[in-house]
Design a protein around this motif. Structure first.
Motif: not given
Length: 251
Positions: A30-32, A63-86
């Motif tokens: 949920x983005x906390x 949630x990030x938009x509500x707090x004005x912080x979306x520009x600091x975050x890269x949102x990635x849909x995928x399996x976290x086992x591919x973290x290095x690639x991301x």
């Protein structure tokens, strides 16, 4: 006064975030945690937030938009086992913290949970990433849902084994059954000044004070804390602190 394990995790992670660094939320949910990291890295820092479910990514985005912080975050849909690639795709460096919040997406599909094989693969990637600059790995594991206890045990086994195999690591005695710990435990670990409180109000969400094992070196190259709640099926917090490869080479 007792503290939720999430608050303890945030305190430890906050200590690892210098200005303009990068951080990873390996389970956006949920983005906390993503929001916390976005605040922590500051206006010149970056956060990579990963989740395999599109609903979690969208909830985190809102949630990030509500707090004005979306520009600091890269949102990635995928399996976290591919973290290095991301990480490579986003061009992130100076990564100082990685957070995992295991289990299912609150408010989402409870049948879709994190699984040990993917989790351990992602944690191995996280440790490799953090070893470059030093930092903290935080893993919150929940034991109350189907498969949760098994995953928590696998996480513990993996982190203890990995920590022992890092250069120069030794096992130091921890505090056993620290619901009412000796005073020196609180002095040895000032950030755990609330160890002596012990109560959890029956919710299973508050810090019990059991530090099962601390793995560390005199130079503090790596340290693993395992913190449990009073409830047998409650969450477990694993905190692994690492020095950088450069710091170890200079010691």
């Amino acid at each position: 006064m007792t503290k939720p394990l999430t608050a303890i995790a945030h305190e430890r992670i906050a200590d690892s975030l210098p200005p303009a660094c990068s951080a990873i939320d390996a389970t956006a949910g949920n983005g906390h945690d993503t929001l916390f990291l976005a605040h922590g890295v500051g206006p010149h820092g970056s956060v990579l937030s990963i989740d395999i479910q599109s609903t979690a990514i969208e909830q985190t985005r809102r949630r990030l938009q509500q707090h004005g912080l979306l520009e600091r975050v890269a949102l990635t849909e995928g399996d976290h086992r591919n973290m290095r690639d991301f990480v490579e795709q986003q061009g992130l460096d100076n990564i100082r913290a990685v957070m995992f919040n295991l289990g299912y997406h609150p408010g989402g599909n409870k049948e879709m949970t994190t699984q040990a094989p993917s989790t351990l693969s992602a944690m191995a990637a996280a440790i490799d990433i953090l070893s470059a600059n030093g930092g903290t790995l935080s893993v919150m594991a929940y034991r109350g849902h189907a498969g949760g206890a098994h995953e928590a045990d696998e996480v513990k086994r993996f982190l203890e084994g990995t920590s022992k195999n890092l250069p120069g690591a030794i096992i130091c005695p921890g505090v056993e059954d620290a619901v009412n710990p000796p005073l020196e435990a609180s002095w040895r670990h000032p950030w755990r000044h609330y160890l002596h409180t012990g109560a959890d109000d029956g919710t299973g969400e508050f810090f019990r004070g059991t530090l099962e094992r601390e793995i560390a070196t005199p130079q503090n190259e790596c340290k693993l804390d395992v913190i449990e709640t009073q409830s047998y099926n409650g969450p477990v917090l694993y905190l692994l602190s690492l020095n950088s490869n450069e710091e170890r080479d200079n010691e």
